[in-house]
Design an enzyme around this catalytic site. Structure first.
Site, PDB file in Angstrom:
ATOM      1  N   ASP A   1      11.432  -6.011 -34.948  1.00 41.94           N
ATOM      2  CA  ASP A   1      11.757  -5.621 -36.310  1.00 41.94           C
ATOM      3  C   ASP A   1      12.696  -4.412 -36.212  1.00 41.94           C
ATOM      4  O   ASP A   1      12.973  -3.887 -35.135  1.00 41.94           O
ATOM      5  CB  ASP A   1      10.496  -5.320 -37.127  1.00 41.94           C
ATOM      6  CG  ASP A   1      10.767  -5.430 -38.633  1.00 41.94           C
ATOM      7  OD1 ASP A   1      11.948  -5.364 -39.042  1.00 41.94           O
ATOM      8  OD2 ASP A   1       9.812  -5.572 -39.410  1.00 41.94           O
TER       9      ASP A   1
HETATM   10  C1  NOJ Z   1      12.347  -4.621 -41.793  1.00 39.52           C
HETATM   11  C2  NOJ Z   1      11.417  -5.690 -42.291  1.00 39.52           C
HETATM   12  O1  NOJ Z   1      10.099  -5.412 -41.872  1.00 39.52           O
HETATM   13  C3  NOJ Z   1      11.794  -7.078 -41.840  1.00 39.52           C
HETATM   14  O2  NOJ Z   1      10.952  -7.997 -42.495  1.00 39.52           O
HETATM   15  C4  NOJ Z   1      13.235  -7.345 -42.098  1.00 39.52           C
HETATM   16  O3  NOJ Z   1      13.561  -8.667 -41.741  1.00 39.52           O
HETATM   17  C5  NOJ Z   1      14.049  -6.338 -41.313  1.00 39.52           C
HETATM   18  N1  NOJ Z   1      13.736  -4.997 -41.784  1.00 39.52           N
HETATM   19  C6  NOJ Z   1      15.551  -6.575 -41.421  1.00 39.52           C
HETATM   20  O4  NOJ Z   1      16.003  -6.202 -42.670  1.00 39.52           O
END
Ligand code: NOJ
Length: 744
Positions: A279
């Site tokens: 993530d």
């Molecule tokens: C953080 C989020 O937790 C995740 O779900 C998302 O895909 C990513 N950022 C990218 O934006």
């Protein structure tokens, strides 16, 4: 180990052979090995690096030319995407295309209901179709990878991200996740309209303690296996092209360093060759978690645990050369990660054509709107309908349309809608104003959901008094749920409660419509309303769906994908809980009935709340219709089964009311005695059955006994012999159609 040896032997077998990675006729694995054999360490690490899009295209171009970029997230301009792909193809040494990615969560341009709303439809085909639409629209702009579906089980409505998943149930979430993956990826990833899916967040993120985002998840090994991992296993079976590690830790191990998840489960148990991405900076965030000493340690722990690509943190590119020298990371580990990235790029056909047609406009096509409208309609849940208030009858000539969500195009689309334009969204006001023969008296009363000024309520009441019926649309603005938007109070905000109360006192029929990112604690509003429709955040077609439902052009069929609590203090609350040693009987004394000065005793006490009792406001799987359905004549084909058998279940469903409608029939099972305690009920099947008014039909389910397996006392995944109860029901609380069987 087996995989590693396979990779080595494949690599050796290819040395000296004449495979060219440019040749589309060679196998993907052969092309991967050919390309890998030509790459420098820097180029390999570049493939493991995902950049966040930059304003200045030259800043990205420079890094691409140097071979430092494997993927970019959030570049959505097709012209710029083509320009960057051209630079990658023509100006980087090996011409490796860039994997363009984006959070396309519930639609790209045409916005479907939030995933939690989609789950309420229990309609796998419609959910798959929504993902297909998202893929067609996003790929037309050059996005070939979405960070969706979110298949985190969420049992705590305080957690803002409950909006992004499919609710509290493992079976429903698994089915919904797989349908979504099928929709995004299509039957062939190399089709230019196919978009790689990402099963996230791997794993346990939905169990964030206290419903506070990014928080620690306390999950036992058995719960992990039985509740949180199955949707991810099903995603592997559905061919999910990628997985994303979650922000949280479980038992001291942040997911980005969790080899049990990323290797033992994903690779060894499920045989997935998906690419694993972190993530957003979740690798570097392990410094704050406190399981890593510095950025080099972060890189080593992440890649050694099984991460392939790092989202934005850049610890790989900066530290792995030195880690290789020190022997803390092996070259074979780097090569395997690169293989996983390249394989996906080949499968997507990016090497053969990375470009998009900049003049193609596919967004918001009538077909997309029609399919989205169907799903949106099916996502609405009728929670109350006293005196058949709905559908509105032909004598309704004047509607007072009230509330801050009645004409809030952006807000009704919910969280994660970066690309959908509110100008394409139909609000309730627009949809009702477009109807012939109905006068709409519109008064929002509050400027937005958190508006704390009560001044507008009086004029809403005045309009209500002139109308035949009040439709009051309240809820949550888009920003009140989603990532990092958790709440400790999950009631209606601002003066919305006062608004509903004031309207209810007018004596006019009150239809309350709620558009929100989570199940809210709305017991009082349910009482005050004659009818209540829960739409979650319905997206582009929300207003049209509502107008059709209000006037009976469509009949509600949605069912709750999460339990609705009376009070926030009840969470986490979910239907498939354990029984405890002192299950509530439903006859317990509540706080108002408890005498002052009562003496203390624990004798005969049970598990409940003095103020909230035991049960929820609405159980999982609940939803009304304009018609009525009756279940009868439940039959099973065998009483005693072996573990290899399939139980055939049938019953009759009758539409006993006056409307053609669809019922979501649910099949629940309880394993009465286990080597470890078992949930009081588990959903094992569901079916949408459409019947004309007065029609009756036989409904059938096949229940493979293998699907009753769970993690036993000795941590084996097995079906244990014994007795089971089975119900077919309209919701998880209903027990009138019950039978039993046993497994030998
Ligand atoms: C953080 C989020 O937790 C995740 O779900 C998302 O895909 C990513 N950022 C990218 O934006």
């Amino acid at each position: 180990m087996k995989r590693f040896l396979y990779a080595v032997s494949l690599a050796l077998s290819l040395v000296g052979c004449s495979v060219d990675h440019h040749s589309a006729s060679s196998s993907v694995d052969a092309r991967v090995e050919n390309l890998l054999s030509q790459m420098s360490l820097e180029e390999k690490l570049g493939q493991l690096n995902q950049l966040s899009a930059m304003n200045n295209i030259e800043d990205m171009a420079k890094q691409i030319r140097e071979g430092r970029v494997g993927s970019i997230l959030n570049e959505v301009d097709p012209g710029r995407i083509n320009a960057l792909q051209r630079i990658a193809k023509d100006e980087s040494r090996l011409g490796i295309p860039i994997l363009m990615s984006r959070d396309v969560i519930h639609g790209f341009k045409t916005i479907a209901p939030i995933p939690l709303g989609q789950a309420a439809s229990f309609d796998l085909e419609a959910v798959e179709a929504a993902a297909r639409i998202a893929a067609i629209e996003a790929t037309a702009d050059g996005i070939r990878w979405t960070f969706s579906p979110m298949i985190d089980i969420a049992r705590d409505a305080r957690w803002g991200r409950i909006a992004e998943g499919y609710g509290e149930d493992t079976y429903l979430t698994s089915q919904m996740g797989a349908a979504t993956i099928r929709g995004y990826q299509g039957s062939d990833l190399s089709d230019p309209t196919s978009m790689a899916a990402c099963a996230k967040h791997f794993c346990g993120y939905g169990a964030s303690e206290g419903g506070r985002d990014y928080n620690t998840a306390n999950i036992t090994p058995r719960q992990l296996l039985d509740v949180y991992l199955p949707p991810f296993q099903m995603a592997a079976e559905a061919g999910a092209a990628t997985y994303m590690t979650s922000f949280n830790e479980i038992d001291g191990v942040p997911s980005t360093a969790n080899a049990y998840l990323l290797k033992s489960m994903l690779r060894d148990a499920w045989h997935s060759d998906a690419m694993v991405v972190t993530d957003w900076a979740s690798s570097a965030e392990m410094l704050a978690h406190g399981n890593t000493a510095d950025r080099a340690d972060v890189a080593a722990k992440s890649i050694n645990a099984g991460v392939d690509m790092e989202m934005v943190a850049e610890t790989f590119i900066q530290n792995i050369p030195q880690l290789l020298k020190e022997g803390r990371v092996k070259m074979s580990t780097v090569d395997n990660a690169v293989r996983n990235v390249l394989r996906l790029k080949f499968r997507l056909g990016l090497f053969d054509n990375p470009f998009v047609d900049e003049n193609k406009n596919v967004a918001y096509s009538p077909e997309f709107i029609e399919k989205t409208l169907k799903l949106t309609t099916e996502s609405a849940i009728l929670l109350k309908n006293d005196n058949s208030t709905l559908p509105l009858k032909s004598n309704v000539k004047t509607i007072a349309l009230v509330g801050p969500m009645a004409d809030a195009a952006y807000e009704q689309s919910g969280t994660w809608t970066f690309d959908g334009e509110p100008s394409h969204t139909v609000t309730p006001l627009q949809a009702l104003q477009a109807l012939d023969g109905v006068k709409v008296l519109y008064e929002p009363a509050l400027t937005h959901c958190r508006d704390a000024k009560a001044a507008g309520i009086a004029s809403a009441v005045a309009k209500a008094k002139q109308a035949d019926v009040i439709v009051c649309v309240v809820g949550e603005e888009a920003i009140m749920s989603g990532e990092a938007h958790c709440l400790a109070d999950i009631n209606l905000y601002g003066k919305q409660k006062d608004l509903v109360e004031a309207l209810s006192k007018t004596g006019k029929p009150l239809v309350t419509v709620i558009m929100a990112g989570r199940p809210l604690t709305i017991a009082k509003q349910v009482e005050e309303s004659d009818a209540l429709l829960y739409m979650f955040h319905p997206g582009t077609t929300g207003g049209t769906a509502l107008a059709n439902l209000l006037f009976g052009k469509d009949v509600p069929s949605g069912k709750t994908p999460v339990t609705f609590p009376y009070m926030v203090g009840q969470v986490p609350i979910y239907y498939n809980h354990k029984n405890t040693g002192r299950p509530a009987a439903g006859t317990e004394l509540l706080i108002d009935q408890t005498p002052v000065g009562a003496g203390q005793t624990s004798l005969g006490c049970s598990s409940y709340w003095l103020d909230a009792g035991f049960g929820p406001l609405f159980p999982f799987g609940f939803g009304l219709s304009y018609t009525t359905f009756e279940y009868s004549n439940l039959q099973i084909d065998k009483q005693v089964l072996s573990k290899a058998d399939t139980l055939h279940v049938s019953f009759e469903l009758a539409n006993t009311g006056n409307y053609d409608a669809t019922e979501i029939c649910q099949l629940y099972v309880r394993d009465l005695v286990g080597s470890v305690t078992r949930p009081v009920k588990e959903l094992k099947g569901f079916k949408r059955v459409s019947l004309k008014a007065g029609e009756k039909s036989k409904v059938e389910f096949d229940l493979p006994i293998a699907s009753l397996a769970f993690t036993t006392l000795d941590m084996k995944h097995e079906v244990e012999p014994g007795d089971f109860k089975l119900w077919v029901a309209a919701n998880s609380d209903e027990i009138s159609n019950e039978t039993s069987f046993s497994v030998e």
